[in-house]
Design an enzyme around this catalytic site. Structure first.
Site, PDB file in Angstrom:
ATOM      1  N   ASP A   9      -7.056  -0.050  10.711  1.00  0.00           N
ATOM      2  CA  ASP A   9      -6.139  -1.035  10.113  1.00  0.00           C
ATOM      3  C   ASP A   9      -6.132  -2.405  10.795  1.00  0.00           C
ATOM      4  OD1 ASP A   9      -5.593   1.248   8.716  1.00  0.00           O
ATOM      5  OD2 ASP A   9      -3.473   1.334   9.209  1.00  0.00           O
ATOM      6  N   LYS A 104      -6.179   3.786   2.373  1.00  0.00           N
ATOM      7  CA  LYS A 104      -5.125   4.790   2.443  1.00  0.00           C
ATOM      8  C   LYS A 104      -3.798   4.186   2.016  1.00  0.00           C
ATOM      9  CE  LYS A 104      -4.492   4.037   7.458  1.00  0.00           C
ATOM     10  NZ  LYS A 104      -3.117   3.518   7.503  1.00  0.00           N
ATOM     11  N   CYS A 146      -0.361   4.004  13.274  1.00  0.00           N
ATOM     12  CA  CYS A 146      -1.562   4.511  12.618  1.00  0.00           C
ATOM     13  C   CYS A 146      -2.665   4.934  13.584  1.00  0.00           C
ATOM     14  CB  CYS A 146      -2.070   3.487  11.613  1.00  0.00           C
ATOM     15  SG  CYS A 146      -0.886   3.242  10.252  1.00  0.00           S
TER      16      CYS A 146
END
Length: 201
Positions: A9, A104, A146
């Site tokens: 990310d 995602k 994450c």
């Protein structure tokens, strides 16, 4: 080679000035690119994930919308909405070094890279099996969310995991330190990327 690199990310909305920017996010983007410039050949596959949230709903309560205030635990301000600049990779990350792109959180909450799929709808678990991956290095954003979730899932999938502390950045120091301690207790190796140069020397 049986090793993969997970880049978690590294997106505009998670770096400085973004909707959920973390301090040091841009430095992580640049650092990962520099690291891969030296170590790309150490990896059979480089996998990068992105949050890619729906623009049409609250993504299963993940977005605080309307009169709802985000609690910054389960609900968040809108971020990384599909097709927006905030959802794009930070420009300091050289995506030409990435083999597989994972999206995602498409309509649902998602923290771990294992909750996403590639452009052909293949899961990360399928990718690891097909490539014969047994070892994963994890870098990216954010340490306490994450990165943590992705590394824990990698361990759960039987992978040998390393997290490079100089190539991650978190939302808060305390929760980031707790996340790294949890990962170490779960079996991950917590180290710095420079340790690779020391091993090769």
């Amino acid at each position: 080679m049986t090793r993969a690199l997970f880049i978690i990310d590294v997106q505009n909305d998670f770096t400085e000035e973004g909707a959920l920017g973390v301090d040091g996010g841009a430095a992580v983007a640049a650092g990962v690119t520099e690291f891969l410039g030296r170590h790309r050949d150490d990896y059979r596959v480089v996998v990068a994930s992105r949050d890619w949230h729906s623009s049409e709903n609250d993504n299963g309560g993940h977005f605080a919308v309307g009169d709802m205030d985000p609690d910054f635990v389960d609900s968040w301000p809108p971020h990384c909405v599909e097709g927006t600049e905030g959802a794009e990779y930070h420009p300091a990350l050289d995506t030409g070094l990435v083999d597989v792109h994972i999206r995602k959180g498409q309509g649902v909450p998602a923290y771990s890279i294992f909750e996403g799929t590639d452009d052909a709808a293949a899961t990360v678990s399928e990718l690891l099996t097909s490539r014969g991956i047994t070892d994963i290095d994890v870098v990216g954003l954010a340490t306490d969310y994450c990165v943590r979730a992705s590394a824990l899932d990698a361990l759960e999938h039987g992978q040998h995991v390393r997290v490079f502390t100089d190539l991650v950045a978190g939302v808060a120091p305390g929760s980031s330190e707790a996340a790294l301690a949890e990962l170490g207790h779960a079996g991950a190796v917590i180290t710095e990327s420079g340790a690779l140069e020391e091993q090769e020397a």
